[in-house]
Design a protein around this motif. Sequence first.
Motif, mmCIF file in Angstrom:
data_model
loop_
_atom_site.group_PDB
_atom_site.id
_atom_site.type_symbol
_atom_site.label_atom_id
_atom_site.label_comp_id
_atom_site.label_asym_id
_atom_site.label_seq_id
_atom_site.Cartn_x
_atom_site.Cartn_y
_atom_site.Cartn_z
ATOM 1 N N GLU A 265 0.830 -1.205 0.000
ATOM 2 C CA GLU A 265 0.000 0.000 0.000
ATOM 3 C C GLU A 265 0.861 1.250 0.000
ATOM 4 O OE1 GLU A 265 -3.966 -1.590 2.273
ATOM 5 O OE2 GLU A 265 -2.628 -0.204 3.303
ATOM 6 N N ASP A 266 1.866 1.240 0.879
ATOM 7 C CA ASP A 266 2.750 2.404 0.960
ATOM 8 C C ASP A 266 3.458 2.643 -0.358
ATOM 9 O OD1 ASP A 266 1.961 2.681 3.486
ATOM 10 O OD2 ASP A 266 3.773 1.903 4.421
ATOM 11 N N GLN A 268 2.489 1.783 -3.203
ATOM 12 C CA GLN A 268 1.557 2.268 -4.216
ATOM 13 C C GLN A 268 1.262 3.750 -4.014
ATOM 14 O OE1 GLN A 268 -2.305 0.628 -4.245
ATOM 15 N NE2 GLN A 268 -2.581 0.951 -6.408
ATOM 16 N N ARG A 269 1.149 4.137 -2.752
ATOM 17 C CA ARG A 269 0.846 5.530 -2.460
ATOM 18 C C ARG A 269 1.935 6.442 -3.010
ATOM 19 N NH1 ARG A 269 -1.145 5.944 3.549
ATOM 20 N NH2 ARG A 269 -2.199 4.077 2.843
ATOM 21 N N ILE A 270 3.177 6.028 -2.813
ATOM 22 C CA ILE A 270 4.290 6.840 -3.305
ATOM 23 C C ILE A 270 4.296 6.868 -4.827
ATOM 24 C CG2 ILE A 270 6.789 7.004 -3.435
ATOM 25 C CD1 ILE A 270 6.820 5.773 -0.614
ATOM 26 N N LEU A 272 1.866 6.546 -6.698
ATOM 27 C CA LEU A 272 0.741 7.372 -7.129
ATOM 28 C C LEU A 272 1.127 8.844 -7.115
ATOM 29 C CD1 LEU A 272 -2.388 7.269 -7.654
ATOM 30 C CD2 LEU A 272 -2.603 7.854 -5.274
ATOM 31 N N LEU A 273 1.710 9.253 -6.006
ATOM 32 C CA LEU A 273 2.135 10.653 -5.892
ATOM 33 C C LEU A 273 3.105 11.004 -7.006
ATOM 34 C CD1 LEU A 273 2.657 11.029 -2.060
ATOM 35 C CD2 LEU A 273 0.994 12.206 -3.447
ATOM 36 N N ARG A 274 4.030 10.077 -7.246
ATOM 37 C CA ARG A 274 5.044 10.355 -8.253
ATOM 38 C C ARG A 274 4.386 10.471 -9.629
ATOM 39 N NH1 ARG A 274 9.529 6.201 -7.633
ATOM 40 N NH2 ARG A 274 9.587 7.107 -5.573
ATOM 41 N N ALA A 275 3.454 9.547 -9.861
ATOM 42 C CA ALA A 275 2.824 9.526 -11.179
ATOM 43 C C ALA A 275 2.036 10.800 -11.431
ATOM 44 C CB ALA A 275 1.921 8.320 -11.293
ATOM 45 N N GLN A 276 1.530 11.370 -10.369
ATOM 46 C CA GLN A 276 0.742 12.587 -10.557
ATOM 47 C C GLN A 276 1.616 13.822 -10.678
ATOM 48 O OE1 GLN A 276 -1.491 12.147 -7.077
ATOM 49 N NE2 GLN A 276 -3.306 11.406 -8.100
ATOM 50 N N ARG A 277 2.896 13.622 -10.672
ATOM 51 C CA ARG A 277 3.843 14.736 -10.773
ATOM 52 C C ARG A 277 3.558 15.737 -9.659
ATOM 53 N NH1 ARG A 277 7.682 14.499 -14.275
ATOM 54 N NH2 ARG A 277 7.410 16.523 -15.275
ATOM 55 N N LYS A 278 3.319 15.228 -8.501
ATOM 56 C CA LYS A 278 2.987 16.105 -7.387
ATOM 57 C C LYS A 278 4.223 16.807 -6.844
ATOM 58 C CE LYS A 278 -1.038 16.526 -7.363
ATOM 59 N NZ LYS A 278 -2.054 15.526 -7.241
ATOM 60 N N PHE A 279 5.375 16.557 -7.437
ATOM 61 C CA PHE A 279 6.576 17.137 -6.866
ATOM 62 C C PHE A 279 7.136 18.255 -7.710
ATOM 63 C CE2 PHE A 279 6.303 12.885 -5.152
ATOM 64 C CZ PHE A 279 6.274 13.203 -3.814
ATOM 65 N N LYS A 280 6.427 18.591 -8.721
ATOM 66 C CA LYS A 280 6.895 19.690 -9.544
ATOM 67 C C LYS A 280 6.482 20.980 -8.849
ATOM 68 C CE LYS A 280 7.727 20.510 -14.218
ATOM 69 N NZ LYS A 280 8.030 19.764 -15.359
ATOM 70 N N PRO A 281 7.448 21.750 -8.358
ATOM 71 C CA PRO A 281 7.054 22.895 -7.538
ATOM 72 C C PRO A 281 6.409 24.022 -8.343
ATOM 73 C CG PRO A 281 9.433 22.797 -7.740
ATOM 74 C CD PRO A 281 8.909 21.581 -8.400
ATOM 75 N N VAL B 37 -5.144 -2.123 -2.308
ATOM 76 C CA VAL B 37 -4.280 -3.151 -2.881
ATOM 77 C C VAL B 37 -4.955 -4.505 -2.765
ATOM 78 C CG1 VAL B 37 -1.986 -4.106 -2.839
ATOM 79 C CG2 VAL B 37 -2.403 -1.848 -1.930
ATOM 80 N N MET B 422 5.812 23.719 -2.131
ATOM 81 C CA MET B 422 5.035 23.436 -3.336
ATOM 82 C C MET B 422 4.045 24.539 -3.705
ATOM 83 S SD MET B 422 6.172 20.544 -4.283
ATOM 84 C CE MET B 422 4.991 19.838 -5.406
#
Lengths: 282, 1107
Positions: A265-266, A268-270, A272-281, B37, B422
């Motif tokens: 789960e963890d 997947q959560r990460i 998911l965040l990465r896939a959403q490009r949540k880190f582009k400031p 999951v 952010m």
Amino acid sequence: MAPSKKKHASNQPCVIPGGFTVLSLQFGSDSVAQHQLYVKEHKVRAEKCSHRPLDRTLFVLNIPPYCPEGVVKDLFSQFGSVQLVELRDHPGSFQESGPKLSRFFKPAAKQGFKVGYIVFHNSSSIKAAKSHPHDVPLVVSTEQRPVRTGVQKWIQAYTESFIQPDKLQQIVDSFMEDYDKRKEEEAEKQKEEAEQQQEDEEGWVKVTRGPKGTKARPHSEAANKKALQKEIRKKKRKELLNFYTWQHRNTQKEHIAELRKKFEEDKQRIALLRAQRKFKPY
Amino acid sequence: MIPPGSSHEKGEDEAPVKAKRSKPEEAEGEGVVYHPVKLSRSDLYRPPSADELNQLKEAESLFHCSLLKMQMEELLKEVALSERRKGQVDSFIQTVTRLLQTVPDSPEVEVSDLSWLSSAVKVPFLLVPKTTKGKFHMAPPASIDLVGSYPLGTCIKPRITVDLAVTIPADVLHPKDVLNQRYPRKRALYLAGLAQHLASSSDIGTMRYSCLHGNRLRPVLLLTPPCKDSSSFTLRVHACPPPGFFKPSRFHPQRNNIRTDWYTGSQTPLSELSYHIQSLFLNDSFADGVALLKVWLRQRELDQGTGGFNGFLASMLLTYLLITHRISNTMTAYQLLRNSLNFLASTDLTVNGISLARDPDSTPSLADFHNAFQVVFVDPSGHLNMCADMTACTYKQLQAEASLSMQFWDDPTVDGFHGLLMTPKPMIRTSDHVFQLCELVKLQSSCKKLNLLSELMDHSGNYVHTALPFILSLLQRGLGERIHLLTHSLSPEPEWSVESDAPKHKAQPPLSFGLLLNPELATSVLERGPSADSPKAAEFRQLWGSRSELRRFQDSAITEAVLWEGKSMCQKQLVPKQIITHLLQLHADIPESSVRYVGHVFDMYHAPQEPSTGEEESLLVVQSYDDLSRKLWRLEDLPLSITAVQGAHPALRYTQVFPPRPLKMDYSFFDRDKPSRSLVPKEGKPCPAYITPITVICHMEGSGKWPHDRLAIRHIRAAFHIRLGELLKKHHNYTCRPGPTHLDVWKDGLVFRIQVAYHREPQVLRESVTAEGLQVVRDNEEAQALEMATIHKPLLTSTLHGLQQQHPCFGAACRLAKRWLGAQLFSDDITEDTADLLVASVFLQPAPFTPPGSPQVGFLRFLHLLSSFDWRNNPLVVNLNNQLTAADYTEIKNDFMASRESLPVMFIATPKEKKLSIWTKKAPSVQILQRVVMLAAESLKVLEQQLMDGGQIQDVRVVMRPPLDAYDVLIHLNVKQVPLLSQAVDPPTVTFGRGVMAGSVTQAGGALPVIDYNPVALYLAELRESFGDLALFFCDPYGGTVIAVLWKPKAFIPTPFKTSQMTARSVEVTGEQVNAIPNVEAILEDFRIMGQGLVKSVEARTEKWSF
């Protein structure tokens, strides 16, 4: 509606597969568009109540919102005198309503398209309705019998919503009187039943089958649940945990499975965040 | 504006069905949705290896604490330069270096002689005065070095700049060149020479001049690679003198006289510095720390422009911290960022400057620097103040930001990472009020007025930078306690092509100033000064000029005072504006016309002739309600006593868009219903003014006398309504009209709708007896609706009423937000309560901002919240009354994640209600929410542009005009029958008499007016009931004259004949198959019939139904 027109010559009723006859309906004599009503004799396997006699009841679909019961009655009077009109949101069996309510206490009826059950005095009227030609529309609002819609209707409804306090009081009083009476009757009945289950002079108790729920205290779901939980708790207390080797092994296995699941789960959560490009400031 | 795809999807059934919901989202292209999951059994229960066991254990214990670390790592990956990009940069640097080394020598000429330069290249310098002594010739550079962030690896995306230091050969310069700007002039010439040489090469894309930190004396040459990559990075060429060429003592800040311009030599140390810190930056985490700090600065708009805290300063700060042992080599990037923010928050460089100089004795003292500059941070040479351009205000802003960030970081309920790194903080969204100085030429005269000639010389004639600190301190003095913080925009570094002259100072964009208000004091109309005989009085009079006057106060003190205009709340909001324009006019000769004040969007939906923030009206309503509530409490002779009187209407929490106003009715306008003493709308007349009933819930004490039956309870309630009405009439002479569901009371020109409630009624509604006689408790809609009306709404109202007391502009922000929602036709999807909660969350969780201090900024942040919040993956937690703890937050989040699919699309959790989001249960649907998000983003963009760009014509109402082209049918309404017409975004010029008279309202008595009669609302309800499964209906509740209709595409798929689904459909017979499709002509006709008198025309815009 176009194809049905072509198919049938004028002055002919239009019957579609399924046994419904199509009647057209328009609001005023100068309206450009028409609604289609679908009528059929009322036919069900088991109609228990006598409100809809099978041979004299016409079943109507798609009645527009501006046709209340009175208007429908008038519309169908041309096929024969109408005894009763019942409008419903959905087709279904007749429902017995509870105690009689004044119109102020009835829940607001839904406005919208309805289905109707029209009971004629004569069974011949049904045939007349069913053979009504398709291209002669029924007209809702005529000179003699105007139907109010829009602003006129809303003003009327607004005015009708008033009620005199003393009248309202009267309604309330009579209802409550009625209610009290019913309560009393019920209590009496219960008392009677309870008495019946008492021993008589000779020590006999009369046991009746009777419907359930007539006992002094009605069952409630909550009480049932409580009893059930008590049972389960009792059972659990008796159970031995991690006593046998296989039990112990099983517990461990479960624990690891739990950890695995959480890890997945963890992850997947990460992801998911990465896939959403949540880190582009920006 | 709806893209064709989404408008089709919108018609989907609104019921939250799993499959239907996820589909359109995936179609959007962001296909990743969090699904629980599912591991297969064999996967879960296979025997573990030792490694796996360890890993699992570790992950379990570390996941939460390392989440932040992981987030930061991901962020760094995003901003770091890719290898490919680095390769491009390196090869371009090599090309340029090679080209520069081949600069040909040129014969020696007088400095003022420019004949050797071709006309295609200009000198990036204002050559005034024309004649100067000295010789100049071109020669290949002595050395070319890569300096700055790129070689250190602290360079981040976007706007990659690579610094290249070109050392001017010693024989070009002369030791006396420090005098009279001869060196800067020579440097500019040298740059021009380089540019001329490079212009002939095809390896260079574009060439532009700029100047370092906005200082015109320090021109630089910007080079970009040719072709498609031209915008990806820039190479900045600095020209600098050979090391040790000038004596550092020349640049003592005290010797800052006309002969020299002290910091002209500042380029020298820059290159040295890079070498100096390079050794320190061997550690990887240092580069990361600098990168994080840069991102942090950039989000706050502090790193770009003149006088900002740029990346170079950020690295220098970390160097300083390392030297002073505040941070150590072993720290992670995260710790470095935290420590530097902590240092910034706690150290005031405007008072206690810091220095990197190693031997402080031989260099000017810090005190000297403080005398000359506002912010002091001295470089290793001990002669250069790296923060020379920074104003005290900017530093204060930096400090405030740092301490705010620290605060959020320590708060476990705030997503620190998101808030800190952010979220961008543009000035318009950060500051409560913003104003701009438009015509910067005017600053020239203010320099004169303020006697700043010597300073002007220091800034080589840049009057903007000269005047700025003085204007700032003037405003700071004038605004005093009213503001927490005064900020200003940093003017961007000008860039211009090598072929043109440098732009004039006035050409730069207007200067913006932001005010962070102190809500308690900002609106006070009185500025009380010292008493008349005290020595400070003269100072006060000098500051305020003729506005200052002697006043005698109630405490019999006679003092100097300034009184600003402010009769209404609306005017009071603008007291800071009055102060600013007055002071600028008085002391800086800046006319009012060139000050553009942006702090008053709140009047954007009110008629311009009567601007109002609505606060006074709301207050009237609340006072009248309080009075009624008192009177209800005091009633005797009731069979049961009252246990609570609660308001349940937005007007009672100051958030009603148009608060009800007390009205006096014109009886001749109406028909009358004599027995009930009520007015009735007359046919043929325009619709009477709409009177909102203000809902008041009146809880009755529980007692055994209450029946245990739903119908009986309803009747008893009616009896209570009658009784209450009688008593109110008897004791207070209010006209009342009892009904089965409520009691209407006409009081002070307002209508209160009292509803009696019994706390056990929802429970009774839930109970039912099954056929077997088993008593079961089942939740049902009726019970939920009742609980909503009698429990949740009153509670929300009182809580938000409390919030309004804490934040005076909460109500106004709510009204703006709801007006916007209404105008964009979303009122029915995002209900009033939901909107209020959203705005409340803006006030309660302002991170990374401070709570809004003006309606405008509250509204902008509401739009930002709507458009940027990740509704799919996060619950919005509104921590009302601060009741939720960090543990509650995790619980809410976990519950949400576990059952995301079955929860409402827009999930809002409050302390009372953590799991279900009752406020958003029914609406909005996915499609509507998508559209809301899109329109919010668009509106925010347009609004911010309009507010910040003085050149545009300001018409903020643009964001209130909905795009109508996406809808299938428009029903135009007859304006005569639209009672709220005057509230429209663009009210029409025609007005209708609506039965309202001017004059004072009567407190009690009189006939009951027409209450809650709005034909538009009635019509909409009827349409939705009749055609709800075929179409969606949208209308602006505040004076909208158009109803927009959108067909549901699903309803138009031909379906087989079914008795339960024949609503408004016609049949098509093909053989034995009977298909039903909506009978559109008849439906359109029905629209007309059902709205007779109200509908003007029905305009079908698409032929979508004819497939």
